[in-house]
Enzyme design. Structure first.
Site, PDB file in Angstrom:
ATOM      1  N   GLU A  64       0.804  -1.218   0.000  1.00  0.00           N
ATOM      2  CA  GLU A  64       0.000   0.000   0.000  1.00  0.00           C
ATOM      3  C   GLU A  64       0.837   1.268   0.000  1.00  0.00           C
ATOM      4  O   GLU A  64       0.417   2.289  -0.545  1.00  0.00           O
ATOM      5  CB  GLU A  64      -0.909   0.009   1.245  1.00  0.00           C
ATOM      6  CG  GLU A  64      -1.900  -1.129   1.303  1.00  0.00           C
ATOM      7  CD  GLU A  64      -2.948  -1.048   0.212  1.00  0.00           C
ATOM      8  OE1 GLU A  64      -3.289   0.069  -0.202  1.00  0.00           O
ATOM      9  OE2 GLU A  64      -3.418  -2.101  -0.231  1.00  0.00           O
ATOM     10  N   ASP A  82      -9.368   8.133  -7.432  1.00  0.00           N
ATOM     11  CA  ASP A  82     -10.026   6.852  -7.694  1.00  0.00           C
ATOM     12  C   ASP A  82     -11.537   6.942  -7.472  1.00  0.00           C
ATOM     13  O   ASP A  82     -12.219   5.928  -7.415  1.00  0.00           O
ATOM     14  CB  ASP A  82      -9.436   5.748  -6.822  1.00  0.00           C
ATOM     15  CG  ASP A  82      -9.642   5.984  -5.339  1.00  0.00           C
ATOM     16  OD1 ASP A  82     -10.090   7.092  -4.966  1.00  0.00           O
ATOM     17  OD2 ASP A  82      -9.353   5.080  -4.540  1.00  0.00           O
ATOM     18  N   THR A  87      -8.037   9.585   0.516  1.00  0.00           N
ATOM     19  CA  THR A  87      -7.588   8.321   1.084  1.00  0.00           C
ATOM     20  C   THR A  87      -6.540   8.661   2.130  1.00  0.00           C
ATOM     21  O   THR A  87      -5.640   9.458   1.862  1.00  0.00           O
ATOM     22  CB  THR A  87      -6.984   7.401   0.002  1.00  0.00           C
ATOM     23  OG1 THR A  87      -8.003   7.045  -0.922  1.00  0.00           O
ATOM     24  CG2 THR A  87      -6.399   6.148   0.618  1.00  0.00           C
TER      25      THR A  87
END
Length: 280
Positions: A64, A82, A87
């Protein structure tokens, strides 16, 4: 250019774009208890052992964040474009999928008046969208400030465990899987989200169980895990950013082929062509 290493595509979360299914799925999985058949398989230390849990976090972080230093990610925040808004944090909490809202609410429950509490109304409004309305650069700055607070760090740990780690490990134990299988479940639920749709963790597990029995059902552990990882790769390849499946091919399958079911160091693997090692 490598695929986006952040939790770019928790497909089930994006499909729902609401927080409620997360809670339901996590709660139902967390209540699962290992069956008597599973107990035979679980002689080794589980992933919920503190040292094994730290290993799991390093493995996920290598994919990640391209780093083993998962604790450095409390302060992480960006829009990776996205469709999920921001995020952020150690598990990629998203402003568009509800788990960031739940995180900030939990932080506020633990510490009323914290630096992020004032953004709760905005987070509620943007939930289900990729909007930054009411957030923006001020929110990013305050997130970085909050990340220095041990209470916020604990809140991130709590939500990681509630929504992702505990449900994955409990389900894996119920299926008779040792630490490697528990990690395979955790890594899948981190990326694809909890739930039962075909592209979620539950759907991947269901597809695997059509091909092989779990150890709790009397099946062979290696055969079942191979079926699970194969089913996960099918889902990963449905989106361009998942076309590189190295977190399965050159990480989890490496451990499986070595029969390292207890996920014991030393561990050596690659993700997106980068080499990593945990020696102890």
């Amino acid at each position: 250019m490598r695929p986006q290493p952040r939790r770019a595509l928790r497909i089930a979360l994006a499909a729902a774009l609401v927080a409620a299914p997360l809670t339901v799925a996590a709660t139902s999985a967390a209540q699962a208890a290992p069956s008597p058949a599973a107990a035979v398989q679980l002689a080794g230390v589980g992933l919920d052992d503190p040292h094994k849990k730290d290993i799991a976090m390093q493995l996920v972080s290598s994919a990640e964040n391209s780093s083993l230093d998962w604790k450095a990610q409390y302060k992480y925040i960006e829009d990776i474009k996205d469709g999920r808004g921001y995020t952020a944090g150690i598990i990629g909490f998203c402003s568009g999928t509800g788990d960031m809202l739940e995180l900030v609410q939990h932080y506020t429950d633990l510490k009323p008046g914290n630096v992020l509490a004032k953004y709760l109304p905005a987070l509620k409004k943007v939930n289900g969208t990729d909007s930054h309305a009411g957030l923006g650069s001020a929110f990013e700055k305050d997130w970085a400030t909050a990340a220095k607070d041990t209470v916020f760090q604990q809140a991130q740990n709590d939500e990681r465990d509630r929504v992702y780690f505990n449900p994955a490990v409990n389900q894996a134990k119920s299926d008779g899987l040792r630490a490697l299988g528990q990690f395979a479940y955790y890594d899948a639920i981190v990326m694809h989200g909890p739930g039962n749709s075909s592209d979620s963790f539950g759907g991947i597990r269901a597809a695997a169980m059509k091909k092989a029995k779990t150890p709790a059902q009397g099946g062979d552990e290696a055969t079942y895990l191979k079926a699970f990882l194969d089913a996960r790769k099918v889902v990963m390849k449905k989106e361009e950013a998942h076309s590189d499946t190295s977190r399965v091919d050159t990480e989890q399958l490496v451990f499986l082929n070595a029969k390292n079911f207890d996920l014991n160091p030393p561990l050596k693997w690659k993700v997106y062509g980068d080499s990593y090692a945990i020696n102890s």
